[in-house]
Design a protein around this motif. Structure first.
Motif, short mmCIF file in Angstrom:
data_model
loop_
_atom_site.label_atom_id
_atom_site.label_comp_id
_atom_site.label_asym_id
_atom_site.label_seq_id
_atom_site.Cartn_x
_atom_site.Cartn_y
_atom_site.Cartn_z
N TYR A 12 25.67 33.95 11.05
CA TYR A 12 26.04 34.43 12.38
C TYR A 12 25.00 33.98 13.42
O TYR A 12 25.34 33.53 14.52
N ILE A 63 25.76 31.61 16.62
CA ILE A 63 25.60 32.18 17.96
C ILE A 63 24.57 31.40 18.77
O ILE A 63 24.78 31.13 19.97
N GLY A 88 31.31 32.47 23.73
CA GLY A 88 32.26 33.29 22.98
C GLY A 88 33.46 32.52 22.50
O GLY A 88 34.02 32.80 21.44
N ILE A 130 32.06 31.09 19.43
CA ILE A 130 31.63 32.11 18.47
C ILE A 130 32.82 32.78 17.77
O ILE A 130 32.85 32.90 16.55
N LYS A 131 33.79 33.23 18.56
CA LYS A 131 34.91 34.00 18.01
C LYS A 131 35.64 33.25 16.89
O LYS A 131 35.80 33.80 15.78
N SER A 180 30.99 39.17 19.10
CA SER A 180 31.14 38.07 20.05
C SER A 180 30.81 38.53 21.47
O SER A 180 30.11 37.83 22.22
#
Length: 260
Positions: A7, A11, A26, A29-30, A48
């Motif tokens: 993660y 990110i 985002g 990321i999502k 997110s």
């Protein structure tokens, strides 16, 4: 622990790119957290949003220190709209979650809408001939509200749709549009996170992940802001377009996995 480190890497990289291109991270990321598949959809949306909100704080601070100039009236009005839109988007997501009771189906809806917004953003970046000159207060609040709503509903923080719509509606160059996009993201995600905390839903989440999410987002946002101040507008556009194409591909692959 391994999932948290994955993660953090996702990110950090996403927020470097997102901060440069005004995409917020985002939107990258999502779908990547969906691909990892280690947490339920509601928690992925939350992680997110936290990452994007953290990035927006550090990116805005860094750009301000570097002399970024914003039209205060424009920024204020679009931010007011983003706060309202953030609350509406989170409410819409929660209602769909309750009605559908199916994470896979809800995720497919998010993917479909995300791809549509990305395709619009990509085409507009390639052919930005049409411009409007919306500068009235109600128009700017409406733009901010729509961007806040769509970003929180999709769990993407804002993404390319922010930059494209601000350029389209307000005739603003891409470098300025990316700065206003980050400000919009900041307030829409603040509104969403306040709503999630107020409802108490966050208590059931895997909050240990935030020890990795927040530092990675902060460092990524800071590094991205450093680059965004030094590179040319043409390079920003290139990063923006490559990121859109990449994210469309990831979303389509995620949809394929959901349908398999």
């Amino acid at each position: 622990m391994q999932v948290y480190l994955i993660y953090a890497v996702i990110i950090f990289c996403a927020n470097v790119v997102g901060s440069i291109a005004g995409m917020g991270g985002g939107v990258i990321i999502k779908p990547l957290l969906d691909l990892v598949g280690a947490h339920p959809l509601v928690q992925i949306n939350f992680f997110s949003s936290v990452a994007v909100f953290t990035m927006a704080i550090f990116s805005t601070y860094r750009q301000t220190k570097q002399g970024m100039q914003l039209n205060k009236r424009f920024a204020l009005l679009i931010s007011v709209g983003a706060v309202v839109g953030g609350w509406l988007g989170n409410s819409t997501f929660n209602q769909l979650h309750l009605i559908l009771k199916n994470d896979a189906l809800l995720n497919q809806i998010q993917i479909g809408l995300t791809v549509l917004t990305l395709v619009f953003a990509l085409f507009y970046s390639l052919m930005p001939a049409v411009h409007f000159h919306w500068q009235r207060g109600d128009q700017l609040v409406l733009i901010g509200a729509f961007l806040g709503w769509i970003s929180t509903l999709l769990g993407i923080g804002g993404g390319p749709i922010n930059v494209a719509l601000i350029m389209l509606c307000c005739s603003i160059p891409i470098r300025e549009a990316t700065s206003y996009s980050i400000v919009t993201i900041l307030f829409s995600q603040l509104s969403k996170l306040m709503t999630v905390v107020a409802t108490g839903a966050v208590v059931s989440f895997d909050l240990k992940a935030l020890w990795f999410v927040i530092p990675a987002a902060a460092i990524g946002g800071t590094v991205g802001a450093m680059f965004s101040h030094t590179i040319r507008a043409q390079q920003i556009e290139l990063v923006y377009r490559f990121a859109i194409v990449g994210v469309i591909a990831i979303n389509l692959y995620n949809n394929y996995l959901l349908m398999a």
